[in-house]
Motif scaffolding. Structure first.
Motif, PDB file in Angstrom:
ATOM      1  N   THR A  77     109.911 -66.143  43.137  1.00  0.00           N
ATOM      2  CA  THR A  77     109.360 -67.477  43.377  1.00  0.00           C
ATOM      3  C   THR A  77     107.960 -67.357  43.966  1.00  0.00           C
ATOM      4  OG1 THR A  77     110.155 -67.636  45.672  1.00  0.00           O
ATOM      5  CG2 THR A  77     111.683 -68.333  43.930  1.00  0.00           C
ATOM      6  N   ILE A  78     107.209 -68.472  43.919  1.00  0.00           N
ATOM      7  CA  ILE A  78     105.897 -68.518  44.553  1.00  0.00           C
ATOM      8  C   ILE A  78     106.039 -68.266  46.051  1.00  0.00           C
ATOM      9  CG2 ILE A  78     104.039 -70.087  45.244  1.00  0.00           C
ATOM     10  CD1 ILE A  78     103.599 -69.103  42.489  1.00  0.00           C
ATOM     11  N   GLY A  79     107.093 -68.804  46.661  1.00  0.00           N
ATOM     12  CA  GLY A  79     107.322 -68.596  48.089  1.00  0.00           C
ATOM     13  C   GLY A  79     107.471 -67.126  48.424  1.00  0.00           C
ATOM     14  N   ALA A  80     108.229 -66.396  47.609  1.00  0.00           N
ATOM     15  CA  ALA A  80     108.413 -64.958  47.848  1.00  0.00           C
ATOM     16  C   ALA A  80     107.104 -64.208  47.645  1.00  0.00           C
ATOM     17  CB  ALA A  80     109.494 -64.412  46.925  1.00  0.00           C
ATOM     18  N   ALA A  81     106.328 -64.610  46.649  1.00  0.00           N
ATOM     19  CA  ALA A  81     105.036 -63.961  46.398  1.00  0.00           C
ATOM     20  C   ALA A  81     104.094 -64.145  47.585  1.00  0.00           C
ATOM     21  CB  ALA A  81     104.407 -64.522  45.133  1.00  0.00           C
ATOM     22  N   SER A  82     104.159 -65.305  48.230  1.00  0.00           N
ATOM     23  CA  SER A  82     103.270 -65.587  49.361  1.00  0.00           C
ATOM     24  C   SER A  82     103.555 -64.703  50.561  1.00  0.00           C
ATOM     25  CB  SER A  82     103.398 -67.061  49.770  1.00  0.00           C
ATOM     26  OG  SER A  82     104.661 -67.308  50.383  1.00  0.00           O
ATOM     27  N   ARG A  83     104.755 -64.110  50.618  1.00  0.00           N
ATOM     28  CA  ARG A  83     105.118 -63.278  51.768  1.00  0.00           C
ATOM     29  C   ARG A  83     104.854 -61.790  51.537  1.00  0.00           C
ATOM     30  NH1 ARG A  83     109.087 -67.303  51.636  1.00  0.00           N
ATOM     31  NH2 ARG A  83     110.564 -66.066  50.437  1.00  0.00           N
ATOM     32  N   ILE A  84     104.336 -61.447  50.374  1.00  0.00           N
ATOM     33  CA  ILE A  84     104.017 -60.045  50.097  1.00  0.00           C
ATOM     34  C   ILE A  84     102.675 -59.706  50.737  1.00  0.00           C
ATOM     35  CG2 ILE A  84     103.530 -58.341  48.301  1.00  0.00           C
ATOM     36  CD1 ILE A  84     105.324 -59.940  46.432  1.00  0.00           C
ATOM     37  N   PRO A  85     102.619 -58.714  51.626  1.00  0.00           N
ATOM     38  CA  PRO A  85     101.341 -58.344  52.246  1.00  0.00           C
ATOM     39  C   PRO A  85     100.311 -57.963  51.192  1.00  0.00           C
ATOM     40  CG  PRO A  85     103.187 -57.262  53.365  1.00  0.00           C
ATOM     41  CD  PRO A  85     103.749 -57.900  52.126  1.00  0.00           C
ATOM     42  N   GLY A  86      99.111 -58.526  51.319  1.00  0.00           N
ATOM     43  CA  GLY A  86      98.043 -58.201  50.381  1.00  0.00           C
ATOM     44  C   GLY A  86      97.869 -59.195  49.260  1.00  0.00           C
ATOM     45  N   VAL A  87      98.840 -60.092  49.068  1.00  0.00           N
ATOM     46  CA  VAL A  87      98.697 -61.144  48.055  1.00  0.00           C
ATOM     47  C   VAL A  87      97.923 -62.292  48.709  1.00  0.00           C
ATOM     48  CG1 VAL A  87      99.885 -62.780  46.559  1.00  0.00           C
ATOM     49  CG2 VAL A  87     100.804 -60.482  46.868  1.00  0.00           C
ATOM     50  N   THR A  88      96.679 -62.474  48.294  1.00  0.00           N
ATOM     51  CA  THR A  88      95.751 -63.383  48.964  1.00  0.00           C
ATOM     52  C   THR A  88      96.042 -64.847  48.632  1.00  0.00           C
ATOM     53  OG1 THR A  88      94.190 -63.303  47.126  1.00  0.00           O
ATOM     54  CG2 THR A  88      93.960 -61.623  48.850  1.00  0.00           C
TER      55      THR A  88
END
Length: 693
Positions: free
Chosen positions: A642-653
């Motif tokens: 999900t977009i929410g999970a992607a937002s919590r990945i370190p380095g994903v701006t």
């Protein structure tokens, strides 16, 4: 002198090559596989805390399940500390129980000292904890496992996986279809769960001596570790340790600080009103401390301690005494002396995990207050083992690389019985759902600590043993230990079918009783002066001119439901008949105002989580979205759903998220337009796609 020699005794008995010998115990499953081709819906590898929960969960969901373990007599063994629960960990246990898991019920049958930690803070962060009788826990767990319908238990050591062509509609380069045992025989299954614990190329260390072992007395798993590495899984190395064991009758408890259990004892399981043992029959724990002499022994002998010199990461929050002395010099460190059982002669010195040579461990122990004449029965030791980077699994715990293969427990880089049990129950449920081709059962971080645990692992990964704390959860006031059943039991029943009728009925009764009780408390209103007369103990301001609800009076720290019911007995007395209901009404009143605001925040998060990312996206070659190479690599490795999970990945701006969000919405709009398009021929479809592109 203590030695490791001879401790790695291989006792696992494998399945015979051309047939299935009688299992250790088979209950509720009379169906037999064809000779020479044993087949199950789900195979679980490992009989530890993750494996037992996974196997039982899969069976509860209706899958024919095989639990493969090196030795049946070690099922449910507590390899390290004789306790369950604690701050954050108690939350996980309540959630496992809400999904009808085993460990909470077994702890209620096996504990010898029950205590709620963090009582000085609010109930949202209370930590249910218990000292457990090792022998009783193992007996009760084995009794439960060996009598679970649809679950077969078999001694066997797994060396390899059986792999077949992948399912085209799912991601992954191949599909698991069974396991190969150490003697070459095969067991086929539609889903496989690996719960290898510390056994993947495990190595035990005392001083400078090292010995291959998953734990003291058990051989490591070498072939399976090599198979996973060859498949392309990213493998890391972690370490942990355990303290020495001390003879109970050699300790001078009379000069130590004594800790008694709670009265009444609070059970872990929602379906239990009490625990098996009265508070007055429970055993105390005792507190002592290290001293400068302990520091001296450790610092003078670091050259004899290979474990502490290793660069492999150890547990940050449960470090060895050597690590504590090095990181925090000139400090006294707590050592809790915990009983290992009602009739056990052993004491577990919590906080004294050590890997010095055995004779130096004994010397160190006798420097500690109360332990001057202590006799060491078993030395402490370290364990080094392989784990798989958890960013290689989905939130359902299925791997990205191999379809229908699930990981749970320490193989994912976690530490602790409770973290293992939480992953086990989710893996078991999802392995069963995968067999039945049903959607996965995923707990989000807005729904439970289980969701926080799995989301942290799958988005951030870990380079040190991960353990749960309440501070890891953003929505602590909503994710309390008292309401885990209302959050998860109904989902578990409807979506997974893993919840018993008894538990469902209990949760339904509690839900309706809470709703009725809160409605009643809201309906009772008096002036502040009348409330002050009825309950003089309450610090109610007399200056308030508006009417005050009973629910608001219950928010005062000095007011509980029993006191409130004495003031207004008619409508409220019945809610005091159940201790749990009365306590939960008090908690609901306490958090009423702040919960309203937190629910709004949760809804915002859930909107992001609702934006699903296509599972088959190739981030490395994707042309329709502007992403840096670094972001592409991070997304490719973690594969957020999900977009929410992607937002919590370190380095994903933030910029990358905006571009990704725009891309997802474009895909959704395109799909919606395609669905509305009349079936007038392929050429019309092609023209539409060209216009949208």
């Amino acid at each position: 002198m203590f030695s490791l020699r001879g401790c790695g005794r291989w006792v696992a008995a494998s399945l015979a090559k051309q047939h299935v010998p009688p299992p250790a115990r088979l209950s509720g499953d009379s169906a037999s596989a064809a000779p020479g081709t044993p087949r199950y819906d789900v195979v679980v590898v490992g009989g530890g805390h993750a494996g037992t929960e996974a196997a039982a969960a899969a069976a509860r969901c209706g899958s024919r399940t095989l639990l493969l373990t090196h030795r049946v007599d070690t099922i449910g063994q507590m390899s390290c500390n004789p306790s369950f629960g604690g701050i954050g960990k108690g939350h996980l246990m309540r959630e496992v129980d809400a999904l009808d898991g085993l460990c909470s019920r077994i702890c209620d049958q096996s504990g010898i000292h029950y205590k709620v930690l963090n009582r000085r803070k609010g109930p949202a962060v209370w930590g249910l904890r218990a000292q457990i009788d090792r022998k009783l826990y193992k007996q009760n767990m084995q009794k439960e496992i060996l009598n679970t319908p649809l679950l077969t238990v078999q001694e066997g050591a797994v060396e390899d996986l059986i792999l077949t062509e992948p399912e085209p509609e799912h991601t992954g380069k191949c599909r698991v279809s069974g396991v190969v045992l150490v003697d070459g025989s095969k067991v086929y299954a539609d889903s496989v769960i690996l719960t290898a614990g510390t056994f993947l190329r495990g190595m035990i260390v005392i001083g400078l001596e090292m010995h291959p072992a998953g734990r003291l007395g058990d051989q490591p798993s070498i072939g399976l570790a090599q198979t996973l590495e060859k498949l392309g899984f990213v493998v890391g190395r972690l370490k942990t340790g355990t303290p020495p064991r001390i003879a109970k009758d050699s300790i001078n408890f009379s000069i130590l600080n004594k800790q008694t259990p709670d009265n009444p004892s609070i059970p872990f399981s929602f379906i239990n009103e009490t625990v098996w043992i009265k508070p007055e029959d429970q055993l105390p724990c005792y507190l002592t401390h290290t001293n400068p002499r302990v520091d001296e022994i450790i610092l003078e002998n670091l050259h004899l301690n290979s474990h502490i010199k290793e660069t492999t990461k150890g547990p940050r929050y449960c470090p060895s005494i050597e690590s504590k002395v090095l990181r925090f010099p000139n400090r006294l460190h707590q050592v809790w002396l915990e009983p290992e059982g009602i009739d056990s002669d052993l004491i577990y010195p919590q906080g004294l995990s050590v890997t010095l040579p055995a004779e130096l461990q004994e010397k160190m122990i006798t420097c500690i207050r109360g332990l001057e004449k202590a006799k060491m029965i078993q030395p402490g030791y370290g364990v080094q083992y392989d784990y798989l980077d958890p960013r290689q699994i989905t939130p359902s715990l299925e791997t990205h690389l191999v379809q229908r293969l699930f990981f749970a427990g320490q193989i994912n880089g976690t530490t602790g019985y409770e973290e293992a049990a939480a992953q086990g129950v989710i893996a078991g449920i999802n392995a069963s759902l995968r067999v039945r081709r049903k959607p996965p059962f995923v707990v989000s971080r807005t729904e439970g600590y289980i969701g926080v645990l799995i989301d942290d692992l799958t988005t951030h990964g870990t380079n040190e043993p991960y353990r749960m704390f309440t501070s890891r959860a953003e929505f602590r006031l909503s994710l309390r230990p008292d309401n885990a059943d209302s959050r998860l039991t109904f989902r578990g029943c409807k979506e997974a079918g893993c919840v018993s009728q008894q538990r469902y009925e209990r949760a339904s009764w509690m839900k309706s009783s809470l709703e009725e009780g809160i409605s009643m408390l809201k309906s009772i209103e008096f002036s502040s002066s009348k409330w002050k007369k009825l309950i003089p103990e309450a610090s109610i301001s007399m200056g308030k001119v508006v009417s005050i609800r009973a629910l608001d009076v219950l928010k005062y720290e000095e007011v509980d439901l029993e006191l409130l019911a004495k003031a207004v007995p008619g409508p409220l007395k019945k809610y005091t008949q159940c201790r749990e209901l009365a306590e939960r009404l008090k908690i609901e009143a306490t958090y009423e105002t702040v919960l309203f605001h937190q629910q709004q925040e949760i809804k915002d998060i859930q909107r992001d989580e609702a934006l699903q990312l296509p599972k088959d996206l190739d981030y490395l070659t994707l042309r329709d979205v502007s992403l840096s190479q670094e972001v592409r690599e991070k997304l490719h490795f973690s594969r957020p759903q999900t977009i929410g999970a992607a937002s919590r990945i370190p380095g994903v701006t933030p910029a990358a998220l905006v571009n990704l969000l725009r891309f997802v919405k474009t895909i959704q709009q395109r799909q919606a337009a395609m669905n509305e398009l009349p079936k007038t021929g392929q050429c019309d479809t092609d023209r539409l796609e060209k216009r949208q592109l």
